[in-house]
Design a protein around this motif. Structure first.
Motif, short mmCIF file in Angstrom:
data_model
loop_
_atom_site.label_atom_id
_atom_site.label_comp_id
_atom_site.label_asym_id
_atom_site.label_seq_id
_atom_site.Cartn_x
_atom_site.Cartn_y
_atom_site.Cartn_z
N TYR A 1 -10.96 6.01 3.04
CA TYR A 1 -10.66 4.60 2.76
C TYR A 1 -11.83 3.96 2.00
O TYR A 1 -11.63 3.30 0.97
N GLU B 1 -8.07 -6.82 -2.76
CA GLU B 1 -7.48 -5.91 -3.74
C GLU B 1 -8.05 -4.50 -3.64
O GLU B 1 -7.31 -3.51 -3.77
N SER B 2 -9.35 -4.37 -3.43
CA SER B 2 -9.95 -3.03 -3.31
C SER B 2 -9.52 -2.36 -2.01
O SER B 2 -9.40 -1.13 -1.94
N GLY C 1 -7.76 12.50 -5.36
CA GLY C 1 -8.28 11.52 -6.31
C GLY C 1 -9.59 11.96 -6.93
O GLY C 1 -10.30 11.16 -7.55
N GLU D 1 -12.53 1.20 -6.49
CA GLU D 1 -11.73 0.10 -7.04
C GLU D 1 -12.56 -1.18 -7.15
O GLU D 1 -12.39 -1.95 -8.10
N LYS E 1 -6.61 -2.45 -0.71
CA LYS E 1 -5.30 -1.84 -0.92
C LYS E 1 -5.46 -0.41 -1.45
O LYS E 1 -4.76 0.50 -1.02
N VAL E 2 -6.39 -0.23 -2.39
CA VAL E 2 -6.63 1.10 -2.94
C VAL E 2 -7.26 2.00 -1.89
O VAL E 2 -6.95 3.20 -1.80
N GLY F 1 -12.18 5.16 -1.73
CA GLY F 1 -11.19 4.56 -2.60
C GLY F 1 -11.46 3.08 -2.84
O GLY F 1 -11.33 2.58 -3.96
N LYS F 2 -11.86 2.39 -1.78
CA LYS F 2 -12.15 0.96 -1.88
C LYS F 2 -13.34 0.70 -2.80
O LYS F 2 -13.31 -0.19 -3.66
N VAL G 1 0.81 -1.23 0.00
CA VAL G 1 0.00 0.00 0.00
C VAL G 1 0.83 1.27 0.00
O VAL G 1 0.29 2.37 -0.07
N ARG H 1 -4.46 3.22 0.25
CA ARG H 1 -3.64 4.22 -0.44
C ARG H 1 -4.35 5.57 -0.50
O ARG H 1 -3.72 6.62 -0.39
N THR H 2 -5.67 5.54 -0.68
CA THR H 2 -6.45 6.79 -0.71
C THR H 2 -6.36 7.50 0.64
O THR H 2 -6.19 8.72 0.72
#
Length: 492
Positions: free
Chosen positions: A131, A156-157, A120, A138, A159-160, A134-135, A38, A163-164
């Protein structure tokens, strides 16, 4: 509403590393932690250029485990987790700096309802939604790509989502996030059970159906689901989420005190339970060398950690889409955080220097202090040794000795000045005498029953709490809060 679960987990990590007791056992199971890519440079980027490690600690209101699998209904019922409301929120956000030189760490709490810009293209919203936004974005993207495995979609979502949130925190504070720790509902009860419960104190009785918090007024001990409810509650509190932050900080302080005084780290069975609970409760960024982090913690000064909260404005800011939020002025937050993370230990609301900043602390390094516990209180020798380390003294041996009534500080031949310095650091009117058997440069402290946990510097809690208005407004006229017998203030 995960609340202080991340606090419990990270305090456990820091205590294990800072004391050194749990390090060997700790390193045995480190490979079992869940990791996620991340942060840029997770595969092995350069070391922080600012001389410290900045860690983002996140508590998630998630109903799935680290592998993306739904938590069993029975477990959610036990934890009063309730049903998911379709949104994933981060209910605990703490930016923590651990200096590389062994000096005191600082944790900065960020209220979940802080109204900030989310990078973003998401615009301004409450920070606890960064969070989730972003999730969700994705998740939709991955589904459009034909991915149907729900566990994979979750992992996987997420992780995005992480990062957000990291991008949001970096933009808000100006700090660079080097490491990331994420915790969800799973395992909190086991952590608090492993330490044998945590003492807390409430100003008034509470009965909150949202969090399941049902507690009488006064001092009490909480563990398992009850502890989760204690740190989750925000409904019905005079200052809402700000009161909850105070609860989390007080809980961290109380837990640290309990672990150090109850011998948790020297009880192999209890230590095994604590490590196992932490292991299954945390997701770390992929490149975090947690063994190195534990070694770094061993060198941390006795003051260990300070906790602060970012400056906030009105708590009922009206927003277009998010209801009432906490007003945030980004420029003030950056100035505040950079002041703290730049090496300063005092915040605008607390102008007193930390013990390690006081005059003469650099001269104390040449004095090695051995601490002998004749007080009878378990773990006191280690607590005092850690505290003296925070004053700049070199930590020597610690041990238990035959019970004694009075505290005595003994110094080597011709080194009374060293003995006097240690006595002053302990803050008591203790006898200072020569001991010809001591090696030059050594001072021996013999703790007696007259030594109180509230005496001098060594009586200061491992975790310093934020002197936020929410802590004093609970008392009539804003007076100092009542202090419970465990040393923690009684809170809303």
């Amino acid at each position: 509403m995960i609340g202080g679960k991340v606090a419990v987990a990270v305090v456990s990590l820091i205590l294990l590393g800072a004391t050194g007791y749990g390090y060997n056992k700790y390193s045995e199971i480190v490979d079992g932690y869940t990791t996620a890519n991340v942060i840029d440079g997770d595969a092995g980027g350069p070391k922080p250029a600012d001389g410290a490690t900045d860690i983002l600690l996140v508590g998630l209101d998630s109903r799935v485990d680290a592998q993306g699998n739904p938590l069993p209904k029975e477990q959610l019922a036990r934890l009063n987790g309730g049903k998911a409301d379709g949104e994933l929120n981060t209910d605990t956000i703490i930016l923590m700096r651990i200096p590389n030189d062994g000096s005191k760490g600082i944790g900065v709490s960020i209220p979940r309802d802080s109204y900030v810009n989310i990078p973003g293209g998401y615009g301004k919203h409450k920070i606890n939604s960064a969070y989730g936004r972003g999730k969700l974005s994705e998740m939709r993207k991955l589904k459009n790509q034909g991915i149907k495995d729900q566990a994979k979609l979750e992992v996987e979502s997420s992780k995005v989502g992480a990062r957000t949130l990291i991008d949001t925190i970096q933009e808000l504070t100006g700090a660079r996030i080097d490491n990331y720790a994420e915790v969800n509902l799973l395992g909190f009860a086991d952590i608090t059970d492993a330490v044998g419960g945590v003492p807390v104190c409430l100003v008034k009785a509470v009965n909150d159906s949202f969090s399941g918090a049902r507690f009488p007024a006064g001092e009490q001990e909480v563990s398992g689901p009850a502890a989760l409810s204690f740190v989750r509650q925000r409904h019905g509190l005079p200052n809402g989420d700000l009161d909850r932050i105070v609860r989390q900080q007080v809980f961290m302080k109380s837990m640290a005190t309990k672990v150090l005084s109850a011998g948790t780290l020297t009880d192999q069975s209890r230590l095994d339970k604590l490590l196992s609970a932490i292991k299954k409760s945390i997701v770390l960024n992929q490149g975090w060398n947690i063994v190195q982090f534990a070694k770094q913690m061993q060198g941390m000064s006795g003051g260990a950690l300070d906790f602060r909260t970012i400056p906030t404005g009105r708590p009922d800011l009206k927003t277009p889409e998010d209801g009432d939020a906490v007003e945030i002025k980004p420029a003030e937050v950056k100035t505040f955080v950079q002041g703290l993370l730049g090496g300063g230990q005092a915040s605008p609301s607390s102008g007193a220097p930390s013990p390690s900043d006081k005059p003469g602390s650099s001269d104390n390094k040449a004095i090695t202090v051995d601490v002998r516990n004749g007080n009878g209180k378990t773990g006191l020798a280690n607590q005092v040794s850690e505290a003296l380390g925070g004053k700049g003294f070199t930590a020597g041996e610690t041990s238990n000795v035959k019970a004694r009534t009075t505290t005595v500080i003994r110094h080597a031949r011709g080194e009374k000045e060293s003995g006097d310095k240690v006595a002053a650091a302990l803050g008591g009117d203790f006898t200072v005498e020569q001991d010809t058997t001591l090696t030059k440069g050594h001072v021996a402290v013999f703790l007696g029953k007259d030594y109180k946990a509230t005496s001098g510097f060594a009586g200061q809690p491992l975790l310093q709490l934020d002197p936020a208005p929410a802590l004093t407004q609970q008392q009539p006229g804003g007076s100092a809060p009542r202090i419970g017998s465990n040393g923690a203030p009684c809170v809303n």
